[in-house]
Design a protein around this motif. Structure first.
Motif, short mmCIF file in Angstrom:
data_model
loop_
_atom_site.label_atom_id
_atom_site.label_comp_id
_atom_site.label_asym_id
_atom_site.label_seq_id
_atom_site.Cartn_x
_atom_site.Cartn_y
_atom_site.Cartn_z
N ASP A 162 0.63 -1.24 0.08
CA ASP A 162 0.10 -0.02 -0.14
C ASP A 162 0.99 1.30 0.09
N SER A 163 1.28 1.70 -1.07
CA SER A 163 2.53 2.71 -1.49
C SER A 163 1.87 4.24 -0.58
N GLY A 164 0.52 4.36 -0.93
CA GLY A 164 -0.27 5.49 -0.10
C GLY A 164 0.13 5.57 1.39
N ALA A 165 0.18 4.41 2.00
CA ALA A 165 0.38 4.38 3.51
C ALA A 165 1.75 4.98 3.74
N LEU A 166 2.59 4.93 2.80
CA LEU A 166 4.08 5.45 3.24
C LEU A 166 4.18 6.86 3.10
N TYR A 167 3.10 7.49 2.16
CA TYR A 167 3.02 8.85 2.13
C TYR A 167 2.38 9.46 3.29
N ARG A 168 1.31 8.70 3.54
CA ARG A 168 0.50 9.10 4.68
C ARG A 168 1.44 8.98 6.13
N LEU A 169 2.23 8.05 6.23
CA LEU A 169 2.98 7.79 7.38
C LEU A 169 4.32 9.02 7.35
N THR A 170 4.49 9.44 6.20
CA THR A 170 5.61 10.53 6.08
C THR A 170 4.72 11.78 6.29
N ALA A 171 3.80 11.94 6.06
CA ALA A 171 2.79 13.26 6.48
C ALA A 171 2.72 13.33 7.95
N LEU A 172 2.25 12.10 8.60
CA LEU A 172 2.03 12.00 10.05
C LEU A 172 3.15 12.33 10.76
N ALA A 173 4.38 11.48 10.18
CA ALA A 173 5.59 11.85 11.04
C ALA A 173 6.08 13.08 11.19
N ALA A 174 6.00 13.81 9.76
CA ALA A 174 6.43 15.26 9.70
C ALA A 174 5.68 15.98 10.71
N ALA A 198 6.94 4.31 14.57
CA ALA A 198 7.81 4.58 15.86
C ALA A 198 7.14 3.57 17.17
N GLY A 199 6.89 2.29 16.77
CA GLY A 199 6.11 1.59 17.54
C GLY A 199 4.41 1.90 18.18
N GLN A 200 4.07 2.86 17.53
CA GLN A 200 2.60 3.42 17.78
C GLN A 200 1.80 2.74 16.77
N ASP A 201 0.65 2.27 17.07
CA ASP A 201 -0.40 1.92 16.10
C ASP A 201 -1.03 2.98 15.51
N VAL A 202 -0.81 3.40 14.38
CA VAL A 202 -1.30 4.65 13.62
C VAL A 202 -2.35 4.07 12.59
N SER A 203 -2.74 2.88 12.51
CA SER A 203 -3.61 2.40 11.55
C SER A 203 -5.01 3.35 11.16
N THR A 204 -5.52 3.79 12.22
CA THR A 204 -6.63 4.64 12.03
C THR A 204 -6.31 6.08 11.69
N LEU A 205 -5.34 6.50 12.38
CA LEU A 205 -4.73 7.82 12.28
C LEU A 205 -4.33 8.02 10.97
N ILE A 206 -3.63 7.35 10.34
CA ILE A 206 -3.22 7.73 8.90
C ILE A 206 -4.34 7.70 7.90
N ARG A 207 -5.47 7.20 8.35
CA ARG A 207 -6.61 7.22 7.24
C ARG A 207 -7.44 8.36 7.20
N ASN A 251 -7.41 14.78 6.79
CA ASN A 251 -6.24 15.54 7.09
C ASN A 251 -4.87 14.98 6.76
N ILE A 252 -4.60 13.87 7.01
CA ILE A 252 -3.28 13.32 6.73
C ILE A 252 -3.29 12.80 5.21
N GLY A 253 -4.65 12.61 4.66
CA GLY A 253 -4.50 12.27 3.31
C GLY A 253 -4.02 13.86 2.35
N VAL A 254 -4.51 14.81 2.83
CA VAL A 254 -4.23 15.80 2.27
C VAL A 254 -2.66 16.33 2.27
N GLY A 255 -2.45 15.90 3.56
CA GLY A 255 -0.86 16.17 4.05
C GLY A 255 -0.06 15.01 3.06
N ALA A 256 -0.38 13.87 2.91
CA ALA A 256 0.38 12.97 1.95
C ALA A 256 0.47 13.54 0.62
N SER A 257 -0.64 14.00 0.11
CA SER A 257 -0.54 14.56 -1.36
C SER A 257 0.18 15.76 -1.31
#
Ligand code: CDP
Ligand code: CDP
Length: 221
Positions: A34-46, A78-87, A90-96
């Protein structure tokens, strides 16, 4: 990547890429990216480390050092379950936003290719067939009308028990797709050798069946 079969599925938001790719991967016994998850994770980590989404160098560094784990359908940052958070939208917009930067895309390239393992991989995103896996045996551009896609996202949120506003979803989805299609780096579009699959009138089962039959035809001849 010789000897590893790759099926690339690209397309706009809520076209069904993730659902279809996961089911096809399961049917074929392949890994799933799920490559989109990597962009979403990058936006969240930032966001979590105070790096602005408009700071290309800063976000690229975040992307390079992402501490990510995918396990049993869950996503950990970083060890935290972010499965819901990245969906979240707002994080979709950040990912984009961060996905428009060449350095960020470059930082995530090797990480995406690492998902390709024997016997094969089904990968979904925007540039799976064009940039990340240009030698994929089968490339599909999955789409549906904006109205159908917005309705699918709406129903998906309702089914999860979340609040949803169809007008807001339609607006967000269209503006994200416009940004993804207009950007210079790996824009969202049907590239030359990708097969178009228009799914507005198709159920998820029908789409999965179609993809599997195309795969069979492509790999058995
Ligand atoms: O990954 P992407 O954003 O492209 O879409 P998704 O999250 O996999 O799919 C959005 C929703 O549409 C899911 O609830 C699917 O079950 C549903 N759906 C579909 O994917 N394909 C259809 N032909 C019909 C419905
Ligand atoms: O599920 P949905 O299709 O709404 O989004 P996603 O696949 O999770 O991707 C989120 C955002 O990441 C997209 O709007 C794209 O800007 C970006 N993305 C990308 O640029 N390239 C990819 N291969 C995957 C996602």
């Amino acid at each position: 990547m010789s000897g590893i079969a790759i099926l690339a599925i690209d397309g706009p938001s809520a076209s069904g890429k993730g659902s279809v790719a996961q089911r096809v991967a399961e049917a074929l016994g392949f890994a799933y990216l799920d490559s989109g998850a990597l962009y979403r994770l990058t936006a969240l980590a930032a966001q979590q480390t105070g790096v602005d989404w408009s700071d290309e160098d800063g976000v690229a560094k975040v992307a390079l050092s992402l501490d990510v784990r995918f396990e049993k359908g869950l996503t950990f940052l970083a060890g935290q379950d972010v499965s819901t958070l990245i969906r979240s939208e707002n994080i979709g917009v950040g990912a984009s936003q961060v996905a428009a930067f060449a350095d960020v895309r470059q930082a995530l390239l090797a990480r995406q290719r690492d998902f390709a393992v024997v016997p094969g991989l089904v990968a979904d995103g925007r540039d799976m067939g064009s940039v990340v896996f240009p030698d994929a045996q089968l490339k599909i551009f999955l789409t549906a009308t904006a109205e159908v896609r917005a309705e699918r996202r709406f129903q998906q949120l309702i089914a999860r028990g979340e609040s949803a506003d169809l007008a807001a979803i339609t607006r967000d989805l269209q503006s994200r797709d416009e940004r993804d299609a207009a950007r210079k780096e790996a824009p969202l579009r049907q590239w030359g050798d990708a097969l178009l699959l228009e799914t507005s009138q198709l159920s998820l089962d029908q789409v999965v069946e179609c993809v599997l039959s195309w795969w069979k035809t492509r790999t058995e001849t």
